[in-house]
Write a protein that holds these residues in place. Structure first.
Motif, PDB file in Angstrom:
ATOM      1  N   ASP A 129       0.846  -1.311   0.028  1.00 56.77           N
ATOM      2  CA  ASP A 129       0.011   0.070   0.079  1.00 56.77           C
ATOM      3  C   ASP A 129       0.745   1.200   0.046  1.00 56.77           C
ATOM      4  OD1 ASP A 129      -2.329  -1.350  -0.095  1.00 56.77           O
ATOM      5  OD2 ASP A 129      -2.350  -1.805   2.185  1.00 56.77           O
ATOM      6  N   THR A 130       2.366   1.220   0.230  1.00 59.28           N
ATOM      7  CA  THR A 130       2.890   2.341   0.570  1.00 59.28           C
ATOM      8  C   THR A 130       3.381   2.670  -0.824  1.00 59.28           C
ATOM      9  OG1 THR A 130       4.838   1.068   0.780  1.00 59.28           O
ATOM     10  CG2 THR A 130       3.757   2.025   2.881  1.00 59.28           C
ATOM     11  N   HIS A 131       3.195   2.126  -1.901  1.00 60.80           N
ATOM     12  CA  HIS A 131       3.717   2.181  -3.065  1.00 60.80           C
ATOM     13  C   HIS A 131       2.626   2.619  -4.343  1.00 60.80           C
ATOM     14  CE1 HIS A 131       7.241   0.985  -1.283  1.00 60.80           C
ATOM     15  NE2 HIS A 131       7.889   1.055  -2.433  1.00 60.80           N
ATOM     16  N   GLY A 132       1.423   2.359  -3.911  1.00 58.99           N
ATOM     17  CA  GLY A 132       0.213   2.706  -4.836  1.00 58.99           C
ATOM     18  C   GLY A 132      -0.358   4.002  -4.757  1.00 58.99           C
ATOM     19  N   ILE A 133      -1.884   4.023  -4.665  1.00 54.98           N
ATOM     20  CA  ILE A 133      -2.583   5.265  -4.719  1.00 54.98           C
ATOM     21  C   ILE A 133      -2.289   6.059  -3.541  1.00 54.98           C
ATOM     22  CG2 ILE A 133      -4.463   4.478  -3.558  1.00 54.98           C
ATOM     23  CD1 ILE A 133      -6.217   5.738  -5.407  1.00 54.98           C
ATOM     24  N   MET A 134      -1.616   5.816  -2.660  1.00 58.48           N
ATOM     25  CA  MET A 134      -1.124   6.565  -1.474  1.00 58.48           C
ATOM     26  C   MET A 134       0.050   7.649  -1.998  1.00 58.48           C
ATOM     27  SD  MET A 134       0.903   5.327   1.964  1.00 58.48           S
ATOM     28  CE  MET A 134       2.017   6.264   2.957  1.00 58.48           C
ATOM     29  N   GLN A 135       0.649   7.216  -3.125  1.00 56.78           N
ATOM     30  CA  GLN A 135       1.846   7.915  -3.874  1.00 56.78           C
ATOM     31  C   GLN A 135       1.285   9.198  -4.426  1.00 56.78           C
ATOM     32  OE1 GLN A 135       4.812   8.575  -2.547  1.00 56.78           O
ATOM     33  NE2 GLN A 135       4.910   6.621  -1.147  1.00 56.78           N
ATOM     34  N   LEU A 136      -0.265   8.711  -5.059  1.00 60.02           N
ATOM     35  CA  LEU A 136      -0.728  10.023  -6.100  1.00 60.02           C
ATOM     36  C   LEU A 136      -0.651  11.150  -5.609  1.00 60.02           C
ATOM     37  CD1 LEU A 136      -2.025  10.153  -8.725  1.00 60.02           C
ATOM     38  CD2 LEU A 136      -4.219   9.713  -7.738  1.00 60.02           C
ATOM     39  N   PRO A 137      -1.017  11.711  -4.387  1.00 59.21           N
ATOM     40  CA  PRO A 137      -0.955  12.864  -4.045  1.00 59.21           C
ATOM     41  C   PRO A 137       0.460  13.595  -4.182  1.00 59.21           C
ATOM     42  CG  PRO A 137      -2.331  12.041  -2.526  1.00 59.21           C
ATOM     43  CD  PRO A 137      -1.728  10.983  -3.371  1.00 59.21           C
ATOM     44  N   VAL A 138       1.504  12.748  -3.922  1.00 60.82           N
ATOM     45  CA  VAL A 138       2.998  12.967  -3.992  1.00 60.82           C
ATOM     46  C   VAL A 138       3.282  13.359  -5.342  1.00 60.82           C
ATOM     47  CG1 VAL A 138       5.280  12.377  -3.367  1.00 60.82           C
ATOM     48  CG2 VAL A 138       3.484  11.940  -1.822  1.00 60.82           C
ATOM     49  N   TYR A 139       3.077  12.442  -6.280  1.00 64.01           N
ATOM     50  CA  TYR A 139       3.273  12.520  -7.638  1.00 64.01           C
ATOM     51  C   TYR A 139       2.495  13.750  -8.267  1.00 64.01           C
ATOM     52  CZ  TYR A 139       4.700   7.602  -7.360  1.00 64.01           C
ATOM     53  OH  TYR A 139       5.484   6.487  -6.867  1.00 64.01           O
ATOM     54  N   ALA A 140       1.347  13.899  -7.838  1.00 66.90           N
ATOM     55  CA  ALA A 140       0.743  15.135  -8.582  1.00 66.90           C
ATOM     56  C   ALA A 140       1.333  16.489  -8.155  1.00 66.90           C
ATOM     57  CB  ALA A 140      -0.784  15.128  -7.844  1.00 66.90           C
ATOM     58  N   ARG A 141       1.791  16.458  -7.073  1.00 66.34           N
ATOM     59  CA  ARG A 141       2.493  17.717  -6.487  1.00 66.34           C
ATOM     60  C   ARG A 141       4.057  18.002  -7.376  1.00 66.34           C
ATOM     61  NH1 ARG A 141       1.972  17.084  -1.617  1.00 66.34           N
ATOM     62  NH2 ARG A 141       4.038  15.796  -0.918  1.00 66.34           N
ATOM     63  N   ARG A 142       4.512  16.865  -7.433  1.00 69.13           N
ATOM     64  CA  ARG A 142       6.035  16.541  -8.400  1.00 69.13           C
ATOM     65  C   ARG A 142       5.620  17.118  -9.669  1.00 69.13           C
ATOM     66  NH1 ARG A 142      10.452  15.386  -5.874  1.00 69.13           N
ATOM     67  NH2 ARG A 142      11.150  14.871  -7.915  1.00 69.13           N
ATOM     68  N   ILE A 143       4.628  16.610 -10.433  1.00 72.38           N
ATOM     69  CA  ILE A 143       4.425  16.982 -11.579  1.00 72.38           C
ATOM     70  C   ILE A 143       4.016  18.373 -11.731  1.00 72.38           C
ATOM     71  CG2 ILE A 143       2.505  16.563 -13.508  1.00 72.38           C
ATOM     72  CD1 ILE A 143       2.238  13.555 -12.285  1.00 72.38           C
ATOM     73  N   ARG A 144       3.102  18.905 -10.891  1.00 73.26           N
ATOM     74  CA  ARG A 144       2.791  20.396 -11.010  1.00 73.26           C
ATOM     75  C   ARG A 144       3.949  21.261 -10.722  1.00 73.26           C
ATOM     76  NH1 ARG A 144      -2.576  19.483  -7.291  1.00 73.26           N
ATOM     77  NH2 ARG A 144      -4.316  19.846  -8.884  1.00 73.26           N
ATOM     78  N   ASP A 145       4.942  20.896  -9.764  1.00 70.60           N
ATOM     79  CA  ASP A 145       5.977  21.699  -9.354  1.00 70.60           C
ATOM     80  C   ASP A 145       7.267  21.449 -10.108  1.00 70.60           C
ATOM     81  OD1 ASP A 145       4.179  22.611  -7.490  1.00 70.60           O
ATOM     82  OD2 ASP A 145       5.348  21.858  -5.782  1.00 70.60           O
ATOM     83  N   GLY A 146       7.169  20.585 -11.129  1.00 70.93           N
ATOM     84  CA  GLY A 146       8.187  20.229 -12.186  1.00 70.93           C
ATOM     85  C   GLY A 146       9.312  19.318 -11.809  1.00 70.93           C
ATOM     86  N   GLY A 147       9.026  18.486 -10.451  1.00 70.09           N
ATOM     87  CA  GLY A 147      10.194  17.579 -10.257  1.00 70.09           C
ATOM     88  C   GLY A 147       9.985  16.226 -11.068  1.00 70.09           C
ATOM     89  N   ILE A 148       8.737  16.127 -11.502  1.00 72.76           N
ATOM     90  CA  ILE A 148       8.541  15.105 -12.461  1.00 72.76           C
ATOM     91  C   ILE A 148       8.133  15.692 -14.086  1.00 72.76           C
ATOM     92  CG2 ILE A 148       7.145  13.016 -13.319  1.00 72.76           C
ATOM     93  CD1 ILE A 148       6.647  12.383 -10.475  1.00 72.76           C
ATOM     94  N   ASN A 149       8.717  15.239 -14.939  1.00 72.84           N
ATOM     95  CA  ASN A 149       8.779  15.969 -16.226  1.00 72.84           C
ATOM     96  C   ASN A 149       7.312  15.204 -16.793  1.00 72.84           C
ATOM     97  OD1 ASN A 149       8.710  17.049 -18.893  1.00 72.84           O
ATOM     98  ND2 ASN A 149      10.981  16.220 -19.214  1.00 72.84           N
ATOM     99  N   ARG A 150       6.211  16.108 -17.045  1.00 76.08           N
ATOM    100  CA  ARG A 150       5.098  15.470 -17.706  1.00 76.08           C
ATOM    101  C   ARG A 150       5.316  15.382 -19.146  1.00 76.08           C
ATOM    102  NH1 ARG A 150       2.886  20.798 -16.260  1.00 76.08           N
ATOM    103  NH2 ARG A 150       1.571  19.825 -14.804  1.00 76.08           N
ATOM    104  N   ASN A 151       6.240  15.718 -19.857  1.00 76.96           N
ATOM    105  CA  ASN A 151       6.580  15.569 -21.228  1.00 76.96           C
ATOM    106  C   ASN A 151       7.983  15.187 -21.583  1.00 76.96           C
ATOM    107  OD1 ASN A 151       3.732  16.274 -22.323  1.00 76.96           O
ATOM    108  ND2 ASN A 151       4.432  18.686 -21.716  1.00 76.96           N
TER     109      ASN A 151
END
Length: 349
Positions: free
Chosen positions: A43-65
């Motif tokens: 459970d620590t690696h599934g949907i629980m991480q979605l808010p974290v990934y969302a923040r990183r996508i929005r802030d640029g830590g994850i490249n959406r393209n």
């Protein structure tokens, strides 16, 4: 606590990632691997991480393209520059390449530079076992663990996973990190207001602690499995995945909490083509003989589980009961859905 059907978990994750700007293939592949973790009970690696990934996508830590690029490619090896894209997608592409190359050879090796957190390692190793090959994958992570005898975080809780196919039934999957527990368990304990057992973490002074805050947010570190052996494993996994790939390593790996900074995670995977070493039928028969020895070696009081067997049983159960989501996470997901304009009712929450 609510239970959400696995298909709904996957569907909600994919929809959220689409609305965060990922193209459909990336979103659906990432959702597949995240929902896999929830189905298996990781459970620590599934949907629980979605808010974290969302923040990183929005802030640029994850490249959406991301623009993925293959480098230093040979017939049996390659380096994939992931351009800091969504880790699940980048790792999936890399494992597909390793399997494709290994179909023509006995062994293949693919490594990723400029990757991101990819969730459950077994989801990718199992891609190889599904193809009747043996899969191995490892990754590094932000420093959360001290070396044996040290007090500072210097190595990640670096995961490693082997997946071995069987003639029938679930593959043998050894999916482990190098500390006694994942950092997510400290976060979950803190959210519940619970103490943690001694042996999970040290505080910032290098002393054992039962306080999950002191073990993580307070500057502490995870304790390696089996002392110096776990520390040694974490070091070697960082050499394979970070140093060798040309990606970040040790203290240089970015933290997930720093949402605007790419982590620069490294990852390496190996695929073995069983049929080029031993006839597949013979391998399967010999494997079942070994596994039978292992499972029959008890006194009949307790069941002996093979690696990965509990996760497979959890998956079958959750196909019927759904994925349990606690109140705090449910609130975070509901808030994220409101921000993205997603109606949660069709997804069961």
């Amino acid at each position: 606590m609510v239970s959400i059907p696995i298909d709904n978990v996957r569907g909600f994750i994919a929809e959220a990632l689409l609305r965060l700007g990922l193209e459909r293939q990336q979103a659906e592949i990432a959702a597949r691997h995240m929902a896999y973790a929830d189905a298996k009970g990781t459970d620590t690696h599934g949907i629980m991480q979605l808010p974290v990934y969302a923040r990183r996508i929005r802030d640029g830590g994850i490249n959406r393209n991301p623009v993925l690029a293959w480098e230093n490619e040979t017939e049996q090896s390659a380096v994939l520059n992931g351009d800091h894209g969504m880790g699940h997608y980048v790792t999936h592409v890399a494992m597909e390449k390793a399997i494709e190359m290994d179909g023509r050879h006995t062994i293949s090796f693919v490594t990723i530079r400029n990757g991101s957190h990819f969730g459950a390692a077994s989801s990718y190793a199992k891609m190889a076992s599904d193809a009747k090959m043996i899969g191995f994958i490892t990754s590094n992570a932000a420093a959360l663990m001290a070396a044996t005898g040290g007090t500072q975080r210097v190595l990640g809780n670096n995961p490693l996973c082997f997946a071995v196919p069987r003639k029938e039934g679930d593959p043998v999957i050894l999916d482990m990190a190098c500390s006694n527990v994942a950092m997510g368990k400290l976060v979950m304990s803190q959210n519940k207001g619970e103490q943690i057992p001694l042996g999970w973490a040290l505080d910032k002074h290098g002393q054992p602690t039962t306080d999950p805050y002191e073990g993580f947010q307070g500057g502490g570190s995870l304790i390696p499995i089996a002392g110096h052996k776990g520390y040694g494993l974490a070091l070697v996994m960082d050499i394979l995945s970070g140093v060798l790939s040309g990606s970040n390593y040790g203290k240089h790996v970015g933290r997930m909490a720093d949402a605007h900074i790419p982590t620069g995670v490294g990852c390496s995977m190996i695929v073995l083509n069983i049929a080029r070493i031993l006839p597949l039928e013979l391998f399967e028969a010999r494997l079942e003989d070994l596994l039978g020895m292992v499972t029959a070696s008890g006194d009949g009081t307790n069941r002996i589980y093979l690696p990965g067997e509990r996760g497979a049983e959890t998956e079958r159960a959750r196909q019927q009961t759904g994925v349990p989501v606690a109140g705090k996470l449910l609130g975070q997901l509901t808030e994220l859905a409101e921000q993205l304009g997603i109606d949660t009712q069709p997804y069961g929450f």
